[in-house]
Scaffold this motif. Sequence first.
Motif, PDB file in Angstrom:
ATOM      1  N   GLY A  53       2.986  -4.110  -4.389  1.00 15.20           N
ATOM      2  CA  GLY A  53       2.360  -5.211  -3.675  1.00 15.20           C
ATOM      3  C   GLY A  53       1.715  -4.765  -2.390  1.00 15.20           C
ATOM      4  N   LYS A  54       1.326  -5.760  -1.609  1.00 14.09           N
ATOM      5  CA  LYS A  54       0.581  -5.507  -0.379  1.00 14.09           C
ATOM      6  C   LYS A  54       1.393  -5.927   0.836  1.00 14.09           C
ATOM      7  CE  LYS A  54      -3.856  -5.920  -2.574  1.00 14.09           C
ATOM      8  NZ  LYS A  54      -5.184  -6.501  -2.559  1.00 14.09           N
ATOM      9  N   LEU A  55       1.222  -5.135   1.879  1.00 10.58           N
ATOM     10  CA  LEU A  55       1.837  -5.470   3.154  1.00 10.58           C
ATOM     11  C   LEU A  55       1.118  -6.681   3.728  1.00 10.58           C
ATOM     12  CD1 LEU A  55       4.145  -3.722   4.452  1.00 10.58           C
ATOM     13  CD2 LEU A  55       2.908  -2.620   2.612  1.00 10.58           C
ATOM     14  N   GLY A  56       1.900  -7.569   4.309  1.00  9.00           N
ATOM     15  CA  GLY A  56       1.339  -8.784   4.877  1.00  9.00           C
ATOM     16  C   GLY A  56       1.226  -9.908   3.862  1.00  9.00           C
ATOM     17  N   ALA A  57       1.594  -9.637   2.615  1.00  5.58           N
ATOM     18  CA  ALA A  57       1.627 -10.683   1.577  1.00  5.58           C
ATOM     19  C   ALA A  57       3.000 -10.616   0.924  1.00  5.58           C
ATOM     20  CB  ALA A  57       0.503 -10.496   0.553  1.00  5.58           C
ATOM     21  N   LEU A  96      -1.703  11.587   6.889  1.00  2.00           N
ATOM     22  CA  LEU A  96      -2.687  10.544   6.591  1.00  2.00           C
ATOM     23  C   LEU A  96      -2.010   9.524   5.689  1.00  2.00           C
ATOM     24  CD1 LEU A  96      -5.520   9.373   6.668  1.00  2.00           C
ATOM     25  CD2 LEU A  96      -6.155  10.950   4.836  1.00  2.00           C
ATOM     26  N   GLY A  97      -1.848   8.305   6.209  1.00  4.15           N
ATOM     27  CA  GLY A  97      -1.160   7.255   5.467  1.00  4.15           C
ATOM     28  C   GLY A  97      -2.098   6.129   5.090  1.00  4.15           C
ATOM     29  N   PHE A  98      -2.012   5.707   3.842  1.00  7.96           N
ATOM     30  CA  PHE A  98      -2.781   4.577   3.325  1.00  7.96           C
ATOM     31  C   PHE A  98      -1.811   3.444   3.014  1.00  7.96           C
ATOM     32  CE2 PHE A  98      -5.076   8.409   2.224  1.00  7.96           C
ATOM     33  CZ  PHE A  98      -6.370   8.121   2.643  1.00  7.96           C
ATOM     34  N   VAL A  99      -2.153   2.248   3.427  1.00  9.55           N
ATOM     35  CA  VAL A  99      -1.293   1.088   3.238  1.00  9.55           C
ATOM     36  C   VAL A  99      -2.085   0.003   2.516  1.00  9.55           C
ATOM     37  CG1 VAL A  99       0.090  -0.675   4.397  1.00  9.55           C
ATOM     38  CG2 VAL A  99      -0.025   1.647   5.357  1.00  9.55           C
ATOM     39  N   GLY A 104      -6.229  -9.482   6.827  1.00  9.50           N
ATOM     40  CA  GLY A 104      -5.682  -9.847   8.128  1.00  9.50           C
ATOM     41  C   GLY A 104      -4.475  -9.038   8.564  1.00  9.50           C
ATOM     42  N   PHE A 105      -3.904  -8.199   7.691  1.00  2.35           N
ATOM     43  CA  PHE A 105      -2.743  -7.399   8.074  1.00  2.35           C
ATOM     44  C   PHE A 105      -3.209  -6.214   8.920  1.00  2.35           C
ATOM     45  CE2 PHE A 105       0.287  -3.906   7.362  1.00  2.35           C
ATOM     46  CZ  PHE A 105       1.434  -4.506   7.841  1.00  2.35           C
ATOM     47  N   GLY A 106      -2.619  -6.039  10.078  1.00  2.00           N
ATOM     48  CA  GLY A 106      -2.988  -4.945  10.970  1.00  2.00           C
ATOM     49  C   GLY A 106      -1.820  -4.080  11.382  1.00  2.00           C
ATOM     50  N   GLY A 135      -5.569   0.903   6.421  1.00  2.00           N
ATOM     51  CA  GLY A 135      -5.379  -0.186   5.475  1.00  2.00           C
ATOM     52  C   GLY A 135      -6.431  -0.115   4.386  1.00  2.00           C
ATOM     53  N   THR A 136      -6.028  -0.470   3.181  1.00  4.33           N
ATOM     54  CA  THR A 136      -6.950  -0.497   2.050  1.00  4.33           C
ATOM     55  C   THR A 136      -6.597  -1.692   1.178  1.00  4.33           C
ATOM     56  OG1 THR A 136      -7.865   0.788   0.212  1.00  4.33           O
ATOM     57  CG2 THR A 136      -5.512   1.078   0.668  1.00  4.33           C
TER      58      THR A 136
END
Length: 156
Positions: A53-57, A96-99, A104-106, A135-136
């Motif tokens: 899933g996604k961060l912020g959701a 290098l991190g991808f999230v 709107g998630f920051g 963020g992606t």
Amino acid sequence: MAKIENRLKEMGIQIPETPVPVAEYLPSVMFDGNMVYVSGQDCRKNGKLLYEGKLGAELSIEQGKECARQSILNCLAALKYTIGDFDRVERIVKVLGFVASAPGFGGQPYVINGASELLTEVFGDRGRHARAALGTNELPFGTPVEIEMIVELKKE
């Protein structure tokens, strides 16, 4: 037993098996005898993603930090595949991190702290590194976090 291996043992951390690439690439590659580039690793543990899933959701920052910690453990497994002994590490140069992020998630930097904090705990000042936390909208296989790193080895 080597110093870093002892520290990991004291911390109750076991480095996982080297992740098997899902496409046509190597887990890590040594360049010029003292630089190692570690391919992006997701948050699989025993072959299964910790979360999807996604961060912020669907996921909280704490869950994201867990994912980042597992991703960096998988990076360390890929590093060990190439160098054998963690005591050869001069320093962690860059992470290098991808999230995977909901609109709107920051909080990407806080998520990737899960990896950065572990590297500092394990390697001390040699684990402090330059970093980007991006963020992606999507990451492969539904993983919430993917991390790659660059490592400098001690000159022999």
